[in-house]
Write a protein that holds these residues in place. Structure first.
Motif, PDB file in Angstrom:
ATOM      1  N   SER A 192       0.956  -1.182   0.001  1.00  0.00           N
ATOM      2  CA  SER A 192       0.025  -0.088  -0.004  1.00  0.00           C
ATOM      3  C   SER A 192       0.879   1.186   0.148  1.00  0.00           C
ATOM      4  O   SER A 192       0.399   2.321  -0.472  1.00  0.00           O
ATOM      5  CB  SER A 192      -0.900   0.019   1.343  1.00  0.00           C
ATOM      6  OG  SER A 192      -1.788  -1.069   1.109  1.00  0.00           O
ATOM      7  N   ILE A 265       0.163  -3.232   4.226  1.00  0.00           N
ATOM      8  CA  ILE A 265      -1.227  -3.318   3.748  1.00  0.00           C
ATOM      9  C   ILE A 265      -1.914  -2.349   4.604  1.00  0.00           C
ATOM     10  O   ILE A 265      -1.745  -2.078   5.719  1.00  0.00           O
ATOM     11  CB  ILE A 265      -1.926  -4.757   4.175  1.00  0.00           C
ATOM     12  CG1 ILE A 265      -1.278  -6.105   3.507  1.00  0.00           C
ATOM     13  CG2 ILE A 265      -3.491  -4.806   3.767  1.00  0.00           C
ATOM     14  CD1 ILE A 265      -1.065  -5.903   1.950  1.00  0.00           C
ATOM     15  N   ARG A 276     -10.089  -3.013   3.246  1.00  0.00           N
ATOM     16  CA  ARG A 276      -8.721  -3.422   3.569  1.00  0.00           C
ATOM     17  C   ARG A 276      -8.394  -5.007   3.138  1.00  0.00           C
ATOM     18  O   ARG A 276      -7.264  -5.453   2.745  1.00  0.00           O
ATOM     19  CB  ARG A 276      -8.376  -3.199   4.957  1.00  0.00           C
ATOM     20  CG  ARG A 276      -6.927  -3.445   5.337  1.00  0.00           C
ATOM     21  CD  ARG A 276      -6.689  -2.968   6.688  1.00  0.00           C
ATOM     22  NE  ARG A 276      -6.249  -1.496   6.736  1.00  0.00           N
ATOM     23  CZ  ARG A 276      -5.791  -1.076   7.880  1.00  0.00           C
ATOM     24  NH1 ARG A 276      -4.855  -1.856   8.619  1.00  0.00           N
ATOM     25  NH2 ARG A 276      -5.688   0.569   7.954  1.00  0.00           N
ATOM     26  N   ALA A 277      -9.612  -5.776   3.409  1.00  0.00           N
ATOM     27  CA  ALA A 277      -9.426  -7.182   2.906  1.00  0.00           C
ATOM     28  C   ALA A 277      -9.114  -7.512   1.673  1.00  0.00           C
ATOM     29  O   ALA A 277      -8.376  -8.220   1.058  1.00  0.00           O
ATOM     30  CB  ALA A 277     -10.569  -8.080   3.445  1.00  0.00           C
ATOM     31  N   ALA A 280      -5.651  -6.451   0.782  1.00  0.00           N
ATOM     32  CA  ALA A 280      -4.798  -7.430   1.180  1.00  0.00           C
ATOM     33  C   ALA A 280      -4.825  -8.662   0.087  1.00  0.00           C
ATOM     34  O   ALA A 280      -3.788  -9.102  -0.355  1.00  0.00           O
ATOM     35  CB  ALA A 280      -5.140  -8.046   2.637  1.00  0.00           C
ATOM     36  N   ASP A 281      -6.046  -8.856  -0.489  1.00  0.00           N
ATOM     37  CA  ASP A 281      -6.073  -9.955  -1.372  1.00  0.00           C
ATOM     38  C   ASP A 281      -5.310  -9.464  -2.747  1.00  0.00           C
ATOM     39  O   ASP A 281      -4.897 -10.153  -3.292  1.00  0.00           O
ATOM     40  CB  ASP A 281      -7.602 -10.256  -1.739  1.00  0.00           C
ATOM     41  CG  ASP A 281      -8.235 -10.899  -0.694  1.00  0.00           C
ATOM     42  OD1 ASP A 281      -7.615 -11.646   0.285  1.00  0.00           O
ATOM     43  OD2 ASP A 281      -9.419 -10.765  -0.630  1.00  0.00           O
ATOM     44  N   LYS A 283      -2.630  -7.326  -2.926  1.00  0.00           N
ATOM     45  CA  LYS A 283      -1.417  -7.367  -2.906  1.00  0.00           C
ATOM     46  C   LYS A 283      -0.645  -8.905  -2.835  1.00  0.00           C
ATOM     47  O   LYS A 283       0.289  -9.040  -3.362  1.00  0.00           O
ATOM     48  CB  LYS A 283      -1.027  -6.731  -1.552  1.00  0.00           C
ATOM     49  CG  LYS A 283      -1.405  -5.374  -1.689  1.00  0.00           C
ATOM     50  CD  LYS A 283      -0.969  -4.395  -2.656  1.00  0.00           C
ATOM     51  CE  LYS A 283      -1.227  -3.122  -2.589  1.00  0.00           C
ATOM     52  NZ  LYS A 283      -1.025  -2.255  -3.997  1.00  0.00           N
ATOM     53  N   TYR A 284      -1.652  -9.821  -2.226  1.00  0.00           N
ATOM     54  CA  TYR A 284      -1.089 -11.230  -2.051  1.00  0.00           C
ATOM     55  C   TYR A 284      -1.047 -11.957  -3.362  1.00  0.00           C
ATOM     56  O   TYR A 284      -0.609 -12.936  -3.425  1.00  0.00           O
ATOM     57  CB  TYR A 284      -2.180 -11.736  -1.037  1.00  0.00           C
ATOM     58  CG  TYR A 284      -1.502 -13.151  -0.614  1.00  0.00           C
ATOM     59  CD1 TYR A 284      -0.547 -13.036   0.412  1.00  0.00           C
ATOM     60  CD2 TYR A 284      -1.901 -14.354  -0.876  1.00  0.00           C
ATOM     61  CE1 TYR A 284       0.319 -14.065   0.964  1.00  0.00           C
ATOM     62  CE2 TYR A 284      -1.351 -15.562  -0.415  1.00  0.00           C
ATOM     63  CZ  TYR A 284      -0.287 -15.492   0.548  1.00  0.00           C
ATOM     64  OH  TYR A 284       0.390 -16.534   0.879  1.00  0.00           O
ATOM     65  N   LEU A 298       7.309 -10.769   4.010  1.00  0.00           N
ATOM     66  CA  LEU A 298       6.406  -9.773   4.405  1.00  0.00           C
ATOM     67  C   LEU A 298       6.919  -8.989   5.634  1.00  0.00           C
ATOM     68  O   LEU A 298       7.847  -9.317   6.299  1.00  0.00           O
ATOM     69  CB  LEU A 298       5.339 -10.841   5.045  1.00  0.00           C
ATOM     70  CG  LEU A 298       4.714 -11.579   4.054  1.00  0.00           C
ATOM     71  CD1 LEU A 298       3.976 -12.537   4.671  1.00  0.00           C
ATOM     72  CD2 LEU A 298       4.055 -10.978   3.211  1.00  0.00           C
ATOM     73  N   ASP A 304      -1.452  -6.021   9.339  1.00  0.00           N
ATOM     74  CA  ASP A 304      -2.202  -6.680   8.304  1.00  0.00           C
ATOM     75  C   ASP A 304      -1.358  -7.540   7.372  1.00  0.00           C
ATOM     76  O   ASP A 304      -1.690  -8.431   6.591  1.00  0.00           O
ATOM     77  CB  ASP A 304      -2.976  -5.775   7.484  1.00  0.00           C
ATOM     78  CG  ASP A 304      -4.160  -5.120   8.626  1.00  0.00           C
ATOM     79  OD1 ASP A 304      -5.040  -5.982   8.764  1.00  0.00           O
ATOM     80  OD2 ASP A 304      -3.919  -3.727   8.723  1.00  0.00           O
ATOM     81  N   CYS A 305       0.004  -6.925   7.147  1.00  0.00           N
ATOM     82  CA  CYS A 305       0.937  -7.450   6.063  1.00  0.00           C
ATOM     83  C   CYS A 305       1.503  -9.006   6.821  1.00  0.00           C
ATOM     84  O   CYS A 305       1.697  -9.983   6.011  1.00  0.00           O
ATOM     85  CB  CYS A 305       1.938  -6.708   6.036  1.00  0.00           C
ATOM     86  SG  CYS A 305       3.103  -7.012   4.505  1.00  0.00           S
ATOM     87  N   LEU A 308      -0.587 -11.920   6.681  1.00  0.00           N
ATOM     88  CA  LEU A 308      -0.574 -12.695   5.380  1.00  0.00           C
ATOM     89  C   LEU A 308       0.243 -14.325   5.571  1.00  0.00           C
ATOM     90  O   LEU A 308       0.055 -14.880   4.600  1.00  0.00           O
ATOM     91  CB  LEU A 308       0.217 -11.711   4.302  1.00  0.00           C
ATOM     92  CG  LEU A 308      -0.832 -10.696   3.645  1.00  0.00           C
ATOM     93  CD1 LEU A 308      -0.177  -9.746   2.549  1.00  0.00           C
ATOM     94  CD2 LEU A 308      -2.242 -10.933   3.159  1.00  0.00           C
TER      95      LEU A 308
END
Length: 518
Positions: A192, A265, A276-277, A280-281, A283-284, A298, A304-305, A308
């Motif tokens: 992010s 994240i 935010r979820a 995360a999805d 970026k993952y 990570l 949040d990061c 993951l």
């Protein structure tokens, strides 16, 4: 001859109408050529721009119908009526100062879109010319081009998009072919925030590395770098941006990274990724694209990061904060100092880069560098030798005024970090900011919280744009004097007002909105 003069005048009107659509092209370009970006821009500006187009049409219609009604018996009435609309178009363009066209990057794609837009407008103008020949009152149809201008631009984008997708494939195929031929070790970096700084830090740690320049983090930006600059370098570092689901996967399909770093994240682009979820999805997707013999890092300092790591990645995963970590962080007006810990050994680091995030990003990059057999000594010397990244907590000293330029973009974590840096200085502390954008449902509360944080640090708050009231509310509620919180229509006005503050001062520029956000 009458007919040709009338057609010529309406052609001029059509050309000016096409020019009036240039602001829409700029917003399309800033929004990744997605029409949704234009609609969001209209909404964020209170439909001010759309109202301008409606006003152009209504004024043109009224002026033309009144003129024809009053003077239609005269031979040249039709010419003068269209001339009135042409004058109104010129006034429209001057009133917005060609605002949408200044700053447009006239790429081949943009030029093709403008050509299609011009053809569509001329076709509609030809219809108006034919109608006006049938009856003088029909000249008023020309005024309808005003309200159609933004939608013609959107239509031109839609019509050219299939060709652009086809055309882009050749650059993608070329980039893939070149990567397969040169076989560099590919490292993808997303997150992010912190992507560009992390990319630059890692590039400094690795010998013979090519990194995407600036913020070239889109498919065409990455392909451009590969096709034009890759020439046998051992490493290729690709910054990867994501505004929508699937953006990272698309980039990974092009460059096929073996190593990946996720910097953080946060709430950036929640407006387009929904939550935010969702961020995360998105970026993952980098982790999911790595091979089984790959390596993922990570940021353990971002909750949040770090979370993951609970997902099942296809490759080895390292979370910083354990084997590779930092401690003893200090920040002052000269830079950042901390102790870097690598497998139990400690190394003192002092760098001109500003902010607590520098230590976090150093850990992330060090993890990849160690995996690639770079010595700790090389890692430390690389970070210590770096200069600040432009517009990212860049310190600019100039006599009585010191500037902290953090104008590239902003997010709640980054802004708090920037305010912590500002706190280190002994001078009058001023922030100039438009606040946070693209945070979806949490945007208002986040800007109010920003105001509270500003009240803890700043002597003056200069707020710009439509989110100023929310920031001001947070600052005043937290005890900041209302007389020290000023609201301006533009950043230029805020900068000029700095002259009224006497003595030494430190000015933090936090965020600078692109033209598709107000």
């Amino acid at each position: 001859m009458d007919f040709y003069i009338s057609v010529g005048l309406i052609a001029v009107a059509a050309a000016l109408t096409c020019a009036a659509g240039l602001p829409i092209f700029k917003i399309l370009q800033l929004s990744g050529y997605k029409a949704a970006g234009v609609f969001s821009w209209w909404k964020s500006t209170g439909y001010d721009t759309l109202i301008r187009y409606i006003a152009l049409t209504m004024l043109g219609f009224i002026a033309m119908i009144v003129y024809v009604g009053c003077f239609g018996v005269f031979e040249y009435a039709r010419y003068c009526a269209v001339a009135l609309y042409i004058i109104l178009c010129v006034v429209f363009l001057c009133s917005v100062k060609m605002g949408g066209s200044s700053g447009i990057k006239f790429t081949p794609r943009m030029k093709r879109m403008i050509v299609v837009d011009g053809l569509l407008t001329l076709i509609l103008g030809a219809g108006a010319a034919w109608a006006s020949w049938a009856h003088p009152y029909c000249q008023t149809v020309t005024a309808a081009l005003g309200i159609l201008a933004p939608f013609i631009a959107i239509a031109a984008n839609a019509l050219t998009s299939p060709f652009e997708r086809f055309n882009n494939k050749k650059y993608i195929v070329k980039a893939k072919s070149k990567l397969a031929e040169k076989k560099p070790v590919v490292i993808g970096i997303t997150g992010s925030f912190g992507k560009t700084t992390a990319k630059n830090i890692l590039a400094a740690m690795l010998d013979d590395a090519l990194a995407t320049p600036g913020s070239f983090n889109t498919p065409m930006g990455v392909c451009l770098t590969v096709n034009n600059e890759l020439d046998g370098q051992k490493y290729f570092i690709a910054e990867m941006g994501a505004r929508y689901k699937g953006d990272i996967k698309e980039l990974c399909d092009i460059v096929s990274p073996t190593y990946g770093i996720i910097t953080a994240i946060g709430d950036m682009h929640v407006a387009t990724l929904k939550s935010r979820a969702g961020v995360a999805d998105a970026k993952y997707e980098l982790a999911e694209s790595l091979p089984s013999d790959g390596f993922l890092v990570l940021n353990g300092y971002n909750a949040d990061c770090a979370a993951l790591s609970e997902r099942t990645a296809p490759c080895e995963t390292l979370v910083t904060g354990d084997g590779i970590a930092y401690k003893d962080l200090t920040i002052d007006g000269n830079g950042t100092s901390f102790t870097l810990v690598i497998d139990g050994s400690e190394y003192k680091v002092t760098t001109a880069l500003l902010g607590a995030h520098i230590a976090e990003l150093t850990c992330l990059c060090a993890a990849v560098a160690v995996k690639l057999s770079v010595t700790p000594e090389k890692i430390v010397s690389a970070v210590e030798g770096m200069s600040p990244v432009e517009h990212r907590l860049q310190l600019i000293k100039g006599g009585a005024v010191t500037v902290i330029d953090d104008a590239y973009n902003s997010n709640p974590v980054g802004a708090k970090n920037a305010l912590d840096v500002l706190k280190c200085f002994d001078a009058k502390k001023i922030i100039i900011t438009p606040g946070f954008v693209e945070l979806g449902a949490i945007e208002k509360d986040s800007n109010i919280e920003l105001g509270k944080n500003i009240a803890d640090v700043c002597d003056y708050a200069y707020l710009v744009g439509s989110r100023a009231d929310d920031i001001k509310k947070g600052a005043v509620d937290a005890g900041m004097l209302e007389s020290t919180v000023c609201v301006f229509d533009s950043r230029d006005e805020a900068v000029k007002s700095l002259e009224t503050i006497a003595g030494d001062k430190v000015v933090l520029f936090e965020n600078d909105l692109p033209d598709n956000i107000k």
